[in-house]
Design a protein around this motif. Structure first.
Motif, PDB file in Angstrom:
ATOM      1  N   ASN B 119       0.681  -1.250   0.071  1.00  0.00           N
ATOM      2  CA  ASN B 119       0.147  -0.077  -0.340  1.00  0.00           C
ATOM      3  C   ASN B 119       0.664   1.086  -0.461  1.00  0.00           C
ATOM      4  OD1 ASN B 119      -2.362  -1.292   0.004  1.00  0.00           O
ATOM      5  ND2 ASN B 119      -2.374  -1.786   1.979  1.00  0.00           N
ATOM      6  N   LEU B 120       1.998   1.127   0.553  1.00  0.00           N
ATOM      7  CA  LEU B 120       2.679   2.096   1.285  1.00  0.00           C
ATOM      8  C   LEU B 120       3.452   3.089  -0.694  1.00  0.00           C
ATOM      9  CD1 LEU B 120       3.955   4.191   3.168  1.00  0.00           C
ATOM     10  CD2 LEU B 120       6.338   2.925   2.848  1.00  0.00           C
ATOM     11  N   PHE B 121       3.683   1.744  -0.984  1.00  0.00           N
ATOM     12  CA  PHE B 121       4.305   2.480  -2.734  1.00  0.00           C
ATOM     13  C   PHE B 121       3.535   2.285  -3.672  1.00  0.00           C
ATOM     14  CE2 PHE B 121       8.116  -0.097  -0.351  1.00  0.00           C
ATOM     15  CZ  PHE B 121       8.436   1.489  -0.011  1.00  0.00           C
ATOM     16  N   GLU B 122       1.975   1.748  -3.057  1.00  0.00           N
ATOM     17  CA  GLU B 122       1.457   1.606  -4.198  1.00  0.00           C
ATOM     18  C   GLU B 122       1.294   0.424  -5.541  1.00  0.00           C
ATOM     19  OE1 GLU B 122       1.691   5.668  -6.024  1.00  0.00           O
ATOM     20  OE2 GLU B 122       0.365   6.400  -4.346  1.00  0.00           O
ATOM     21  N   LEU B 123       1.650  -0.612  -4.777  1.00  0.00           N
ATOM     22  CA  LEU B 123       1.810  -1.789  -5.612  1.00  0.00           C
ATOM     23  C   LEU B 123       1.212  -3.158  -6.092  1.00  0.00           C
ATOM     24  CD1 LEU B 123       4.810  -2.346  -7.606  1.00  0.00           C
ATOM     25  CD2 LEU B 123       5.270  -3.701  -5.925  1.00  0.00           C
ATOM     26  N   THR B 124      -0.167  -2.772  -4.568  1.00  0.00           N
ATOM     27  CA  THR B 124      -1.308  -3.914  -4.419  1.00  0.00           C
ATOM     28  C   THR B 124      -1.792  -3.904  -5.947  1.00  0.00           C
ATOM     29  OG1 THR B 124      -1.597  -2.242  -2.142  1.00  0.00           O
ATOM     30  CG2 THR B 124      -2.457  -4.286  -2.657  1.00  0.00           C
ATOM     31  N   LEU B 125      -1.777  -3.570  -6.321  1.00  0.00           N
ATOM     32  CA  LEU B 125      -2.517  -3.730  -7.598  1.00  0.00           C
ATOM     33  C   LEU B 125      -2.178  -4.676  -8.606  1.00  0.00           C
ATOM     34  CD1 LEU B 125      -5.086  -0.523  -7.822  1.00  0.00           C
ATOM     35  CD2 LEU B 125      -5.862  -3.247  -6.744  1.00  0.00           C
ATOM     36  N   GLU B 126      -0.642  -4.640  -8.739  1.00  0.00           N
ATOM     37  CA  GLU B 126      -0.083  -4.678  -9.229  1.00  0.00           C
ATOM     38  C   GLU B 126       0.557  -6.225  -9.000  1.00  0.00           C
ATOM     39  OE1 GLU B 126       1.066  -3.992 -12.381  1.00  0.00           O
ATOM     40  OE2 GLU B 126      -0.344  -1.822 -12.656  1.00  0.00           O
ATOM     41  N   LEU B 127      -0.121  -6.882  -7.504  1.00  0.00           N
ATOM     42  CA  LEU B 127       1.609  -7.519  -7.095  1.00  0.00           C
ATOM     43  C   LEU B 127       0.329  -8.763  -7.795  1.00  0.00           C
ATOM     44  CD1 LEU B 127       1.086  -7.443  -3.107  1.00  0.00           C
ATOM     45  CD2 LEU B 127       3.985  -6.846  -5.144  1.00  0.00           C
ATOM     46  N   ASN B 128      -1.077  -9.192  -8.463  1.00  0.00           N
ATOM     47  CA  ASN B 128      -0.859 -10.661  -9.028  1.00  0.00           C
ATOM     48  C   ASN B 128      -0.504 -11.070 -10.991  1.00  0.00           C
ATOM     49  OD1 ASN B 128      -2.455 -12.408  -7.286  1.00  0.00           O
ATOM     50  ND2 ASN B 128      -4.235 -10.859  -6.686  1.00  0.00           N
ATOM     51  N   ASN B 129       0.105  -9.648 -11.201  1.00  0.00           N
ATOM     52  CA  ASN B 129       0.901  -9.833 -12.500  1.00  0.00           C
ATOM     53  C   ASN B 129       1.749 -10.118 -12.207  1.00  0.00           C
ATOM     54  OD1 ASN B 129      -1.585  -8.539 -13.301  1.00  0.00           O
ATOM     55  ND2 ASN B 129      -1.171  -6.374 -12.719  1.00  0.00           N
ATOM     56  N   PHE B 130       2.038 -10.782 -13.293  1.00  0.00           N
ATOM     57  CA  PHE B 130       3.808 -11.441 -13.526  1.00  0.00           C
ATOM     58  C   PHE B 130       4.737 -10.037 -13.370  1.00  0.00           C
ATOM     59  CE2 PHE B 130       0.935 -15.005 -15.687  1.00  0.00           C
ATOM     60  CZ  PHE B 130       2.096 -15.971 -14.612  1.00  0.00           C
ATOM     61  N   ILE B 131       6.055 -10.398 -13.047  1.00  0.00           N
ATOM     62  CA  ILE B 131       6.764  -9.267 -12.934  1.00  0.00           C
ATOM     63  C   ILE B 131       7.429  -8.905 -13.977  1.00  0.00           C
ATOM     64  CG2 ILE B 131       9.630  -9.005 -12.283  1.00  0.00           C
ATOM     65  CD1 ILE B 131       8.549 -11.658  -9.494  1.00  0.00           C
ATOM     66  N   SER B 132       7.441  -9.993 -15.111  1.00  0.00           N
ATOM     67  CA  SER B 132       8.003  -9.700 -16.514  1.00  0.00           C
ATOM     68  C   SER B 132       7.082  -8.344 -16.929  1.00  0.00           C
ATOM     69  CB  SER B 132       7.399 -10.410 -17.546  1.00  0.00           C
ATOM     70  OG  SER B 132       6.187 -11.298 -17.719  1.00  0.00           O
ATOM     71  N   SER B 133       5.951  -7.781 -16.561  1.00  0.00           N
ATOM     72  CA  SER B 133       4.833  -6.140 -17.235  1.00  0.00           C
ATOM     73  C   SER B 133       5.791  -5.596 -16.033  1.00  0.00           C
ATOM     74  CB  SER B 133       3.229  -7.018 -17.087  1.00  0.00           C
ATOM     75  OG  SER B 133       3.195  -6.991 -15.433  1.00  0.00           O
ATOM     76  N   TYR B 134       6.070  -5.937 -15.153  1.00  0.00           N
ATOM     77  CA  TYR B 134       6.621  -4.728 -14.261  1.00  0.00           C
ATOM     78  C   TYR B 134       7.967  -4.346 -14.896  1.00  0.00           C
ATOM     79  CZ  TYR B 134       4.492  -6.874 -10.077  1.00  0.00           C
ATOM     80  OH  TYR B 134       3.372  -7.320  -8.893  1.00  0.00           O
ATOM     81  N   SER B 135       7.844  -2.109 -14.680  1.00  0.00           N
ATOM     82  CA  SER B 135       8.810  -1.262 -14.703  1.00  0.00           C
ATOM     83  C   SER B 135      10.124  -1.524 -13.963  1.00  0.00           C
ATOM     84  CB  SER B 135       8.519   0.380 -14.858  1.00  0.00           C
ATOM     85  OG  SER B 135       8.637   0.537 -13.093  1.00  0.00           O
ATOM     86  N   HIS B 136      11.588  -0.651 -13.626  1.00  0.00           N
ATOM     87  CA  HIS B 136      12.381  -0.785 -13.359  1.00  0.00           C
ATOM     88  C   HIS B 136      12.308  -0.134 -11.671  1.00  0.00           C
ATOM     89  CE1 HIS B 136      16.341  -0.711 -11.543  1.00  0.00           C
ATOM     90  NE2 HIS B 136      16.484   0.186 -11.463  1.00  0.00           N
ATOM     91  N   GLY B 137      10.775   0.680 -11.904  1.00  0.00           N
ATOM     92  CA  GLY B 137      10.756   1.073 -10.339  1.00  0.00           C
ATOM     93  C   GLY B 137       9.990   0.296 -10.018  1.00  0.00           C
TER      94      GLY B 137
END
Lengths: 518, 237
Positions: B119-137
């Motif tokens: 929640n602090l890093f506003e990443l909650t909604l992304e956690l069920n997605n594959f890491i391959s779709s993540y940006s560097h940050g």
């Protein structure tokens, strides 16, 4: 066009640079020699096949069918390689750089495509072109046929390139619909390989049964055009082939230009709840390994066929008559009682030991090796998780197929069909891992490099074959009439158990040290 | 909490990356490790966290040598690399669960920590997605969450602010302060001298593998800025 050629030249320099920058690396030099050796071997193999086919059909009075068969097989191989390349693309890193430069997208795509074309052309030059030379020499048709063959060899890669693009775009589209797209991709590739094997088989069967040239040629028009042009120089045929090649190639270029630089959509999960299920570290590592295995198509393709073939062998054994097997053994002068059981075990062990995921499992950690090293994971657990993946792939077919084989060859032998291939596979899994620790390849751009070109994979395959075949060779050569097959089975168990103890000790001591030094 | 004793690292090609390094990081310390590119910062950090083996010297974590009991030492700390290469085929939550499983963090505790930091890093909604779709940050944020999941005593960070957006960088700085205030210790490398100056109480400067200065931030900088001190020291050393 100047920019296009400059980019092609740049790709060529990058390709050459890959060799020059690593010229001091003895292993890399070995790799280059190996690739060159394989290329030479392939040319020799295809030339020999072309000679055999041409001689056979010329004797039957239908030399045209030889050209048909050789051309069709070469095109199939070419398409197969192209499909594999498009399904398992190398990661490109220059897209953003090129887009930021004052170059037209068409020029960029054309440069990329032409560079690929060069490789495809060279491959086809080794696979297809020798068959035209062979045909011209055996049938004394003159040099013009060879030139026409060369023209076809020049045109066909345009078509295969186009097919590759279309498949890659299709795969890209499919990826947006599936959560575990890589698994879907792996299944599709396996189906493509299956299709290729089936078409090759059907073609061979069809050609053997049909000697009517006209009927065969009319079955598939593009092949007719290739043949009529190469054999007779029919210009209309050339026109059709050129139209197909250039037409599909142009469409593929336009499609690539349209999507180049655009954001690639990927599957987005709609799930909001998070799963925090707790697992034992070892089990969690195993899950990570198995997920990774199934998400890398080339890894699966390179290792799963042994398991599929094992199932195939078991079904085949169930279907063929026991006398047939006895006759096969008699033809190699083995007629002792129970020898067929030892023969089945030899075949089973040889096939199942080709399934070796561990021989590239350390290399595949690549840049994520830090995750394993920086966290408090016991090295033993890392090793066991990797071995377990291998054993999952081999144990399932072994356990399922042992009763199937036992239906025909006696349930009293069930323990042998179950235990011996299992032990052989375990030795391979342990040794594969050890060899990978000895010869790791942690820096790679595509998984193809550690999986297919890694030294550890080659060493493991070679060693595996030698260590499995050795006891069987000795048995069939010297002891088949002296030692009862059940006793031989027990000796095999002892042989493999000794190997397991030895290899596990080696892995636990020397392997662990190698891992810590990575 | 963390003691580096006469640590040297010589690579197989004969290059001496670090030479006779001595450092002590105590409870509550926010310790910046600065130096130019190739000075030996990452080599030191990798040796602390167990990625790189070494022959000369020793590294002691909570009284235990990393050479003698690496598993114990790794359990005490958490490492955040500058450029995290993660398993692209796992989803964010699967990766976090893998790390939590390795540290044997109970379900309730991991759920609490992951939820808090996601929640602090506003990443909650992304956690069920594959890491391959993540940006560097996003990858960087994921690694920071994974580092906190087992409540470590020491944090070792290599260029932690690279790729982070301003809000996330602010959150990380706050998190670092809170971590040290609650009795933890942080050892991190950075090129952003302003951040080091504002955030840290201790500093070490390394050049060509040799420690050229170390001490309290206030004592080192006095009236000058850290940038001036760094430039002067690295120029004359």
């Amino acid at each position: 066009m100047r920019n296009t050629w400059r980019l092609v030249y740049n790709y060529f320099l990058t390709f050459i640079g890959g060799f020059i920058s690593k010229k001091r690396n003895a292993r890399f030099a070995m790799g280059v020699l190996f690739v060159l050796g394989i290329a030479t071997l392939m040319i020799v193999l295809f030339t020999n096949t072309a000679i055999a086919t041409t001689v056979q059909f010329t004797q039957l009075g239908v030399p045209e069918l030889a050209m048909y068969s050789n051309s069709f097989m070469a095109i199939l191989i070419m398409l197969f390689l192209t499909v594999m390349r498009s399904a398992l693309p190398a990661k490109t890193t220059d897209e953003q750089l090129l887009l930021s430069l004052p170059i037209k997208k068409t020029q960029i795509i054309l440069a990329k495509s032409l560079f690929n074309y060069l490789f495809d052309f060279l491959s086809l030059l080794g696979i297809l072109f020798p068959s035209y030379i062979v045909y011209a020499v055996i049938n004394q048709t003159g040099i013009s046929l060879v030139f026409r063959g060369l023209l076809i060899t020049l045109l066909l890669p345009l078509f295969s390139n186009a097919i590759a693009t279309l498949i890659a775009l299709l795969f890209q589209k499919i990826a947006t619909f599936f959560r575990n797209y890589s698994i879907v991709q792996t299944i599709l590739i396996l189906l493509l390989i299956g299709g290729y094997v089936l078409i090759s088989y059907v073609l061979n069967d069809y050609l053997l049964k049909n000697n009517n040239v006209d009927m065969v040629l009319n079955q598939f028009k593009p092949m007719k055009w290739i043949l009529t042009f190469v054999l007779n120089g029919t210009l209309l045929s050339l026109l059709w082939i050129a139209l197909i090649a250039f037409g599909t190639y142009s469409i593929s270029i336009l499609l690539r230009v349209a999507v180049f630089g655009k954001e690639v959509k990927s599957y987005r999960s709609k799930k909001i709840e998070l799963d925090f299920t707790e697992r034992k570290p070892m089990w969690s590592l195993y899950r990570k390994e198995i997920k990774y295995y199934f998400s890398v198509p080339i890894y699966v393709i390179n290792t799963i066929f042994g398991a599929i073939m094992y199932v195939g062998l078991s079904i085949l054994l169930l279907m063929i008559k026991q006398e047939t097997l006895t006759q096969i053994l008699a033809s190699i002068r083995i007629d002792a009682s129970g020898a067929e059981i030892a023969f089945i075990l030899a075949a089973g062990c040889l096939i199942i030991t080709t399934v070796c995921t561990t021989s590239s499992s350390i290399s595949l950690e690549g840049k994520h090796l830090w995750v394993l090293k920086a966290h408090p994971i016991k090295v033993r657990d890392i090793f066991l998780a990797k071995i377990l993946v291998n054993m999952t792939l081999t144990t399932i077919p072994i356990v399922l197929m042992a009763p199937v084989v036992s239906i025909k060859f006696g349930f009293a032998n069930l323990w042998m069909f179950m235990l011996i291939p299992f032990l052989a596979s375990l030795v391979m899994a342990i040794l594969g891992l050890y060899f990978n620790l000895l010869f790791p390849k942690l820096e790679w751009e595509s998984e193809v490099q550690p999986v297919k070109q890694g030294l550890s994979t080659m060493v493991t395959l070679f060693f595996g074959f030698a260590f499995v075949i050795l006891p069987f060779v000795f048995y069939f050569a010297f002891f088949v009439t002296l030692v009862n097959y059940v006793l031989f089975g027990l000796l095999l168990v002892a042989y493999f158990v000794l190997w397991i103890v030895f290899s596990y000790t080696l892995l636990h001591k020397s392997g662990k040290t190698h891992f810590e030094r990575l | 909490m963390l003691e580096i004793k006469q640590f040297s690292k010589v690579y197989r090609n004969g290059k001496r990356a670090v030479n006779d390094l001595n450092l002590t990081i105590e409870e509550g310390d926010l310790f910046a490790f600065i130096g130019h590119n190739g000075a030996g910062k990452t080599t030191t950090i990798k040796a602390i966290v167990g990625i790189l083996d070494f022959e000369e010297g020793d590294i002691i974590i909570q009284g235990t040598s990393v050479k003698k009991d690496p598993i114990f030492c790794k359990k005490q700390l958490a490492y955040i690399p500058d450029n995290p290469d993660l398993y692209d085929n796992l989803t964010g939550i699967q990766y976090l669960n893998l790390i939590a499983d390795i540290y044997e963090v109970p379900k309730a505790q991991r759920a609490e920590i992951i939820t808090k930091y996601a929640n602090l890093f506003e990443l909650t909604l992304e956690l069920n997605n594959f890491i391959s779709s993540y940006s560097h940050g996003m990858k960087q944020k994921l690694v920071i969450i994974s580092a906190m999941v087992h409540s470590p005593k020491i944090l070792v960070l290599d260029e932690p602010f690279v790729g982070l957006d301003p809000r996330a960088a602010f959150s990380v700085k706050q998190m670092m302060k809170e971590f040290c205030a609650s009795g933890g210790a942080i050892f991190f490398s950075t090129h952003i001298l302003e951040v080091a100056e504002k955030l840290c109480n201790k500093i070490a400067i390394i050049k060509n593998g040799e420690l050229i200065a170390m001490g309290n931030m206030d004592d080192m900088t006095k009236d000058a800025s850290l940038e001036d001190v760094f430039l002067e020291l690295t120029e004359h050393a």
